[in-house]
Motif scaffolding. Sequence first.
Motif, PDB file in Angstrom:
ATOM      1  N   PRO A 452     -75.251  53.204  15.296  1.00 40.76           N
ATOM      2  CA  PRO A 452     -75.238  54.195  15.895  1.00 40.76           C
ATOM      3  C   PRO A 452     -74.005  54.715  16.015  1.00 40.76           C
ATOM      4  O   PRO A 452     -72.863  54.080  16.159  1.00 40.76           O
ATOM      5  N   THR A 455     -71.081  58.541  21.478  1.00 43.57           N
ATOM      6  CA  THR A 455     -71.026  60.064  21.863  1.00 43.57           C
ATOM      7  C   THR A 455     -70.523  59.903  23.195  1.00 43.57           C
ATOM      8  O   THR A 455     -69.737  61.027  23.477  1.00 43.57           O
ATOM      9  N   THR A 476     -72.838  55.800  25.691  1.00 42.55           N
ATOM     10  CA  THR A 476     -73.975  56.835  25.164  1.00 42.55           C
ATOM     11  C   THR A 476     -73.786  56.540  23.567  1.00 42.55           C
ATOM     12  O   THR A 476     -72.898  56.750  23.051  1.00 42.55           O
ATOM     13  N   TRP A 477     -75.120  56.440  23.119  1.00 42.54           N
ATOM     14  CA  TRP A 477     -75.365  56.305  21.470  1.00 42.54           C
ATOM     15  C   TRP A 477     -76.125  57.217  21.090  1.00 42.54           C
ATOM     16  O   TRP A 477     -77.241  57.653  21.738  1.00 42.54           O
ATOM     17  N   SER A 478     -75.739  57.521  19.750  1.00 40.21           N
ATOM     18  CA  SER A 478     -76.722  58.634  18.974  1.00 40.21           C
ATOM     19  C   SER A 478     -77.239  57.717  17.844  1.00 40.21           C
ATOM     20  O   SER A 478     -76.445  57.104  16.881  1.00 40.21           O
ATOM     21  N   HIS A 479     -78.516  57.696  17.527  1.00 35.26           N
ATOM     22  CA  HIS A 479     -79.130  56.949  16.603  1.00 35.26           C
ATOM     23  C   HIS A 479     -80.338  57.357  15.960  1.00 35.26           C
ATOM     24  O   HIS A 479     -81.529  57.682  16.826  1.00 35.26           O
ATOM     25  N   HIS A 480     -80.509  57.991  14.843  1.00 36.23           N
ATOM     26  CA  HIS A 480     -81.684  58.531  14.368  1.00 36.23           C
ATOM     27  C   HIS A 480     -82.528  59.585  15.148  1.00 36.23           C
ATOM     28  O   HIS A 480     -83.527  59.732  15.382  1.00 36.23           O
ATOM     29  N   ASN A 481     -81.503  60.540  15.718  1.00 34.43           N
ATOM     30  CA  ASN A 481     -81.705  61.656  16.442  1.00 34.43           C
ATOM     31  C   ASN A 481     -82.180  61.222  17.643  1.00 34.43           C
ATOM     32  O   ASN A 481     -83.025  62.155  18.234  1.00 34.43           O
ATOM     33  N   ARG A 482     -81.992  60.246  18.016  1.00 34.76           N
ATOM     34  CA  ARG A 482     -82.263  59.896  19.579  1.00 34.76           C
ATOM     35  C   ARG A 482     -81.137  59.507  20.091  1.00 34.76           C
ATOM     36  O   ARG A 482     -80.168  58.702  19.564  1.00 34.76           O
ATOM     37  N   GLU A 483     -80.994  59.650  21.696  1.00 31.72           N
ATOM     38  CA  GLU A 483     -80.008  59.302  22.283  1.00 31.72           C
ATOM     39  C   GLU A 483     -80.145  58.165  23.293  1.00 31.72           C
ATOM     40  O   GLU A 483     -81.329  58.411  23.935  1.00 31.72           O
ATOM     41  N   LYS A 485     -78.563  54.953  26.326  1.00 34.02           N
ATOM     42  CA  LYS A 485     -77.318  54.441  26.927  1.00 34.02           C
ATOM     43  C   LYS A 485     -77.321  52.865  27.134  1.00 34.02           C
ATOM     44  O   LYS A 485     -78.356  52.337  27.357  1.00 34.02           O
TER      45      LYS A 485
END
Length: 508
Positions: A452, A455, A476-483, A485
Motif C-alpha cells: 500500500p 498517504t 493512513t494507507w491507500s491500497h486498491h482504491n481503499r483507504e 489506518k
Amino acid sequence: MPQQPRRTIEIMDTTLRDGEQTSGVSFSASEKLTIAQLLLTEVKVDRIEVASARVSDGEFEAVKKITKWAKASGLLDKVEVLTFVDGETSVKWMQQAGGKVMNLLTKGSLNHLTHQLKKTPAEHFADVAAVLSLAKKKNITCNIYLEDWSNGMRHSPDYVYQYLDFLVKQPVKRIMLPDTLGVLTPGEVYQYVSAIVTRYPGIHFDFHAHNDYDLGTANVMEGVRAGAHGLHLTINGMGERAGNAPLASAIAVMHDFMPHIKTNVAEKSLYTVSKLVETFSGFRIPVNKPVVGENVFTQTAGIHADGDKKNNLYFSDLMPERFGRQRKYALGKTSGKANIENNLSQLGIKLSDADLKKVTQRIIELGDRKEVVTQADLPYIIGDVLDSNTIEDKVQINNYLLTHAKNLNPSVTLQISIDGETYEEQAQGDGQYDAFMNALKKVYKQRKTDLPVLTDYAVRIPPGGKSDALCETIITWSHHNREFKTRGLDSDQTVSAIKATQKMLNII
C-alpha cells in the motif's frame, strides 16, 4: 477521667522569610503578596513572617505591598518582619514599610554573644531593651528570637535563663526558641522546652525547628508535647541548608497523633499552596515528600490495590481527600489486575477478563523496560490491544537493526516471516523508518506483491505530556482504491511506526 481540653497551637509560617533563604530562591514582590494572601485567607495560618528588615529595596517594596493589603483586610497584626538590634534603624524601617509586628533577632547562646557580638550579657540586654522601648513608643509589637537557643541550652543554660529572666519583664509578646542549626534530638527538644515553659508560666513560647538531621517534624511534635504555644513552619520545608520543619507534615502529625491539640490550618489548601510555591520558587518538591509529594498517595504494588478494592486494607488516616488530593494506582510491572481495574474504573471503562489480561500483560512489558505508564496512557494501550485482537498474525517482523550516524544515511537490516517463510534484507533511506520501508519493499518485490501507499503519518502522545512511556503512530494507507489506518504503540517513535506497519501487512 475528665477529658483534657484541647489546646490551640499558633502556627507562624515563615516561608517568605526563612524559606526564601533557600539557596537560589528569591520571590518577587507580587509573588510574595500572592503567597501571603493565600497563607492568611486560604491556608489560615495564624501569622506570617514575610521578610528581613534592611535587606534590599525589593524586600522593602514587597513588605509595603503586603502590609497595605493586610491593613485593608484587617490582618496587619498577623504580618511579621525579622528585625535586628541596631538602635533606631530597624524600627524606622518598620514604620516606613507599614509593619506593626517585628521579630527581633537576639543572641540565645553565650557562644554567639561572645564571638559574634563581642559583648557581655549586660551590654546585649541593654541594647535589646533600648530597641524594645523605642518599638513600644512607635506602637510596634515585639516578639524576640533567641538565635542559637538550642546550643545555648546545651552549653550555656545559665546565660539562657539569665536572659529569659530579663526578657519576661520587657514589653515582649512572644519569645521564640529556634533550633538554629537543626542539632537537637526530639528528647532534647522536650527536655528544654518543658523546662522553660514550666519556669515561665503565662509567657507565650514559639518553637522553630530546622531539618538538618531530618528530625524537623519529630522535633515539632516534641516541642508541642512539651508545652510550646506556637510553631514556625515553612511550605515544602523550604529554608537554609536542609530547610525548616515542613508545614504540611507538621499539621498532619498534630491533627492525627495529638488529640488534645488543634490548629486553625485548613488542610485542604495545603497542596494548592505547596504547588504554587514550587512554581514561584523553582524549588522542586521530591515526589516522595509526605503529604504534598506527587507519589505519596499512589499505590504501586498490585496487592495493595487489591486490598484497597476489597476492604480499604491499605488505607490509613492520612487520606488524600483531606488535602484536596486523590488516591492513584500506579501502572507498571508490579501493578497487577487490581491496579489496572482501579484506573479503568476512574476512566469509566470496563473490559472483559480476556482483554483485561492482555492490557495487564502489555503494561507489565512496558514496566519491565522501566517505562512510566500513567492513567492517561490507558486508552492508547487499550486501543492498541483491542485493535491487535482483530488482526490475524500471518506476517511477523522477527528482528531489525536500525542505524543512524552523522553524515551517513540511516540503514536497516530486516528479518521478516510471511506465511512461515523467512526473508532478510538491508536498505538505506532518508530516515530510519524510510530505510525500514525500503527493505520491506525489497522483500515484497521478491513475492511480486505491491505494498500500500503511505498517504498520512501522524504521531501523538497522551495529553498533558506527563509520560514519556508511550508514543502512538497512526498511518493512513491507500491500497486498491481503499483507504485504511493502522496504529502502533511504543515508547520509541520509529518502533511504534514499525508496529503500525506490521498491522498493515497482516491486513493486506
